[in-house]
Design a protein around this motif. Sequence first.
Motif, mmCIF file in Angstrom:
data_model
loop_
_atom_site.group_PDB
_atom_site.id
_atom_site.type_symbol
_atom_site.label_atom_id
_atom_site.label_comp_id
_atom_site.label_asym_id
_atom_site.label_seq_id
_atom_site.Cartn_x
_atom_site.Cartn_y
_atom_site.Cartn_z
ATOM 1 N N MET A 1 -3.524 29.877 18.920
ATOM 2 C CA MET A 1 -4.434 30.377 17.910
ATOM 3 C C MET A 1 -3.906 31.683 17.323
ATOM 4 N N GLN A 2 -3.287 32.479 18.157
ATOM 5 C CA GLN A 2 -2.750 33.762 17.694
ATOM 6 C C GLN A 2 -1.693 33.541 16.609
ATOM 7 N N GLN A 3 -0.947 32.444 16.707
ATOM 8 C CA GLN A 3 0.085 32.151 15.696
ATOM 9 C C GLN A 3 -0.546 31.925 14.323
ATOM 10 N N TYR A 4 -1.690 31.240 14.294
ATOM 11 C CA TYR A 4 -2.370 30.999 13.023
ATOM 12 C C TYR A 4 -2.859 32.319 12.420
ATOM 13 N N ILE A 5 -3.408 33.161 13.255
ATOM 14 C CA ILE A 5 -3.897 34.461 12.782
ATOM 15 C C ILE A 5 -2.731 35.286 12.245
ATOM 16 N N ASP A 6 -1.621 35.286 12.943
ATOM 17 C CA ASP A 6 -0.438 36.026 12.480
ATOM 18 C C ASP A 6 0.071 35.457 11.148
ATOM 19 N N PHE A 7 0.063 34.142 11.028
ATOM 20 C CA PHE A 7 0.530 33.507 9.793
ATOM 21 C C PHE A 7 -0.365 33.898 8.613
ATOM 22 N N VAL A 8 -1.683 33.816 8.810
ATOM 23 C CA VAL A 8 -2.628 34.126 7.728
ATOM 24 C C VAL A 8 -2.526 35.594 7.320
ATOM 25 N N THR A 9 -2.389 36.489 8.299
ATOM 26 C CA THR A 9 -2.308 37.913 7.955
ATOM 27 C C THR A 9 -0.993 38.271 7.275
ATOM 28 N N SER A 10 0.070 37.579 7.605
ATOM 29 C CA SER A 10 1.349 37.891 6.967
ATOM 30 C C SER A 10 1.587 37.097 5.685
ATOM 31 N N ASN A 11 0.857 36.010 5.459
ATOM 32 C CA ASN A 11 1.008 35.172 4.251
ATOM 33 C C ASN A 11 -0.365 34.822 3.669
ATOM 34 N N PRO A 12 -1.104 35.799 3.171
ATOM 35 C CA PRO A 12 -2.465 35.493 2.712
ATOM 36 C C PRO A 12 -2.505 34.560 1.485
ATOM 37 N N ILE A 13 -1.560 34.688 0.595
ATOM 38 C CA ILE A 13 -1.559 33.837 -0.598
ATOM 39 C C ILE A 13 -1.289 32.386 -0.210
ATOM 40 N N LEU A 14 -0.310 32.173 0.639
ATOM 41 C CA LEU A 14 0.007 30.819 1.090
ATOM 42 C C LEU A 14 -1.167 30.216 1.861
ATOM 43 N N ALA A 15 -1.835 31.010 2.660
ATOM 44 C CA ALA A 15 -2.998 30.530 3.407
ATOM 45 C C ALA A 15 -4.119 30.128 2.446
ATOM 46 N N LEU A 16 -4.331 30.920 1.382
ATOM 47 C CA LEU A 16 -5.352 30.580 0.391
ATOM 48 C C LEU A 16 -5.006 29.293 -0.350
ATOM 49 N N VAL A 17 -3.736 29.087 -0.625
ATOM 50 C CA VAL A 17 -3.301 27.860 -1.286
ATOM 51 C C VAL A 17 -3.623 26.656 -0.398
ATOM 52 N N TRP A 18 -3.337 26.758 0.880
ATOM 53 C CA TRP A 18 -3.632 25.661 1.805
ATOM 54 C C TRP A 18 -5.139 25.385 1.877
ATOM 55 N N VAL A 19 -5.936 26.426 1.939
ATOM 56 C CA VAL A 19 -7.389 26.250 1.978
ATOM 57 C C VAL A 19 -7.869 25.589 0.684
ATOM 58 N N GLY A 20 -7.314 26.034 -0.448
ATOM 59 C CA GLY A 20 -7.677 25.444 -1.736
ATOM 60 C C GLY A 20 -7.335 23.972 -1.806
ATOM 61 N N LEU A 21 -6.178 23.591 -1.302
ATOM 62 C CA LEU A 21 -5.772 22.181 -1.296
ATOM 63 C C LEU A 21 -6.704 21.338 -0.430
ATOM 64 N N VAL A 22 -7.058 21.843 0.720
ATOM 65 C CA VAL A 22 -7.958 21.110 1.615
ATOM 66 C C VAL A 22 -9.322 20.923 0.955
ATOM 67 N N VAL A 23 -9.835 21.967 0.323
ATOM 68 C CA VAL A 23 -11.123 21.871 -0.360
ATOM 69 C C VAL A 23 -11.042 20.869 -1.515
ATOM 70 N N ALA A 24 -9.953 20.898 -2.276
ATOM 71 C CA ALA A 24 -9.783 19.976 -3.404
ATOM 72 C C ALA A 24 -9.730 18.525 -2.931
ATOM 73 N N ILE A 25 -9.037 18.270 -1.858
ATOM 74 C CA ILE A 25 -8.939 16.909 -1.331
ATOM 75 C C ILE A 25 -10.293 16.423 -0.840
ATOM 76 N N ILE A 26 -11.006 17.257 -0.140
ATOM 77 C CA ILE A 26 -12.324 16.866 0.373
ATOM 78 C C ILE A 26 -13.301 16.635 -0.769
ATOM 79 N N SER A 27 -13.310 17.521 -1.761
ATOM 80 C CA SER A 27 -14.248 17.344 -2.876
ATOM 81 C C SER A 27 -13.903 16.111 -3.696
ATOM 82 N N SER A 28 -12.627 15.806 -3.848
ATOM 83 C CA SER A 28 -12.213 14.600 -4.567
ATOM 84 C C SER A 28 -12.683 13.354 -3.829
ATOM 85 N N TYR A 29 -12.549 13.353 -2.530
ATOM 86 C CA TYR A 29 -12.985 12.222 -1.710
ATOM 87 C C TYR A 29 -14.499 12.033 -1.809
#
Length: 149
Positions: A1-29
């Motif tokens: 879990m610590q790896q995910y937290i480190d990734f999000v804190t060091s790459n906030p834009i990339l993390a937001l892109v991933w969250v946006g993609l997941v939301v878009a896929i779910i809403s499309s479905y």
Amino acid sequence: MQQYIDFVTSNPILALVWVGLVVAIISSYVKQKTAGYKIVTPNEATVMVNREEGVFVDIRSRDEYRGGHIAGALHILPSQIKEQNLADLEKFKQAPIIVVCKTGQTAQESANLLSKAGFENVNLLKDGLISWNEANLPLIRSKSGKAKK
């Protein structure tokens, strides 16, 4: 879990892109599952027309319709559907209606409106006339000025 937290804190834009993609896929479905229409392939649409006396409804512009349309397709503009000007379609209330546009994207709103207007079996041609052409199915080309409406 610590790896995910480190990734999000060091790459906030990339993390937001991933969250946006997941939301878009779910809403499309969810949107697809709650839509008032079903998406069909060209082969399924052909079976509906031939065996269940369905009808194609082409919502493209008049010039695009004259340039090539599916045999027997009714030409109804999206503005007519919005205004509930559906006299040509009234006799097809229970029959399968397959809404067709160029790519399958612009027909979604028209298909939903037809479903809300009381048409029981509304369908959308997957990828529109692009998929129809890819399946090597025929189109009728209207003579200039003598388009069938």
